[in-house]
Design a protein around this motif. Structure first.
Motif, PDB file in Angstrom:
ATOM      1  N   LYS A  47     -79.187  42.808  22.011  1.00 52.39           N
ATOM      2  CA  LYS A  47     -77.887  43.314  21.563  1.00 52.39           C
ATOM      3  C   LYS A  47     -76.985  43.605  22.753  1.00 52.39           C
ATOM      4  O   LYS A  47     -75.789  43.289  22.740  1.00 52.39           O
ATOM      5  CB  LYS A  47     -78.093  44.575  20.724  1.00 52.39           C
ATOM      6  CG  LYS A  47     -76.817  45.084  20.077  1.00 52.39           C
ATOM      7  CD  LYS A  47     -77.089  46.258  19.152  1.00 52.39           C
ATOM      8  CE  LYS A  47     -75.796  46.727  18.495  1.00 52.39           C
ATOM      9  NZ  LYS A  47     -76.039  47.861  17.575  1.00 52.39           N
ATOM     10  N   GLU A  51     -73.535  41.521  23.448  1.00 54.00           N
ATOM     11  CA  GLU A  51     -72.399  42.280  22.946  1.00 54.00           C
ATOM     12  C   GLU A  51     -71.075  41.894  23.612  1.00 54.00           C
ATOM     13  O   GLU A  51     -70.004  42.182  23.096  1.00 54.00           O
ATOM     14  CB  GLU A  51     -72.645  43.788  23.099  1.00 54.00           C
ATOM     15  CG  GLU A  51     -72.729  44.290  24.512  1.00 54.00           C
ATOM     16  CD  GLU A  51     -73.045  45.778  24.579  1.00 54.00           C
ATOM     17  OE1 GLU A  51     -73.076  46.317  25.695  1.00 54.00           O
ATOM     18  OE2 GLU A  51     -73.267  46.395  23.526  1.00 54.00           O
ATOM     19  N   VAL A  61     -75.971  38.618  16.348  1.00 51.47           N
ATOM     20  CA  VAL A  61     -76.896  39.502  17.066  1.00 51.47           C
ATOM     21  C   VAL A  61     -77.997  40.035  16.156  1.00 51.47           C
ATOM     22  O   VAL A  61     -79.180  40.028  16.533  1.00 51.47           O
ATOM     23  CB  VAL A  61     -76.128  40.658  17.745  1.00 51.47           C
ATOM     24  CG1 VAL A  61     -77.100  41.756  18.197  1.00 51.47           C
ATOM     25  CG2 VAL A  61     -75.353  40.138  18.943  1.00 51.47           C
TER      26      VAL A  61
END
Length: 208
Positions: A47, A51, A61
């Motif tokens: 993640k 991101e 994700v």
């Protein structure tokens, strides 16, 4: 919530293992902590890495995190099987040997099935949400967003659980010749039990 999710996954993976592979309390504890925290690291790490990627990738994700966590959680929660092997039987259901090759194959099949179950919902739902959020009536009612996503995941799971579980048979065929080349200790057990009459086909329960 990631810790709770991975703890729940660890419990599911343990209860759906091959039940003929007993684990001590210590082995179960080691398996739980290694599986849970490794899967947490994989999910949270991915993640963080993704991101800053484009929005389209960011929406994927959850799918990538779930897939990577499954790849870590399931083998670690069933690590005793990978180390000691699982029970392989003949056509009559009699125990033929313990095989680590069967354990690796079975766990790989379970990982693939679990990812197949989760992937469609995790892949399509973010794009469905993107379309829905453009509708004024939906955008103006944020309290609907959470229930809508839960309902969407539930619908995908209702469809995909039976399909994912049926990708591979519960009891998988395994050639004794494969054990001869890939798992000599297991083949030695076959020789000791059957002598010159080793069955061509053997079977193992892959778990769920």
């Amino acid at each position: 919530w990631q810790w709770f999710n991975q703890s729940f996954n660890a419990l599911v993976n343990y209860t759906n293992r091959n039940a003929n592979s007993p684990s001590s309390t210590k082995q179960l504890g080691v398996a739980y902590f290694s599986a849970t925290f490794s899967a947490l690291g994989a999910a949270i790490g991915l993640k963080k890495v993704l991101e800053k990627s484009p929005p389209t990738f960011q929406r994927l994700v959850p799918m990538v995190a779930v897939a990577s966590a499954n790849c870590v959680n399931i083998p670690l929660m069933r690590q005793v099987e990978l180390m000691d092997g699982i029970t392989v039987t003949d056509a009559d259901g009699e125990v033929a040997c313990q095989s680590t090759v069967a354990a690796r194959e079975g766990i790989a099949k379970v990982v693939f099935s679990r990812i197949s179950i989760a992937a469609p919902g995790m892949f399509f739902l973010p794009f469905i949400m993107e379309k829905m959020e453009k509708k004024s009536w939906f955008k103006s009612r944020p309290f609907l967003h959470g229930p809508f996503q839960v309902l969407g995941v539930g619908c995908f799971l209702m469809l995909m659980v039976p399909m994912g579980c049926s990708i591979f048979p519960q009891y998988v065929e395994l050639s004794s010749q494969k054990l001869k080349s890939s798992d000599p200790p297991a083949y030695k057990q076959l020789c000791e039990k059957y002598g010159d009459n080793i069955p061509d086909l053997l079977y193992y329960n892959k778990g769920l």
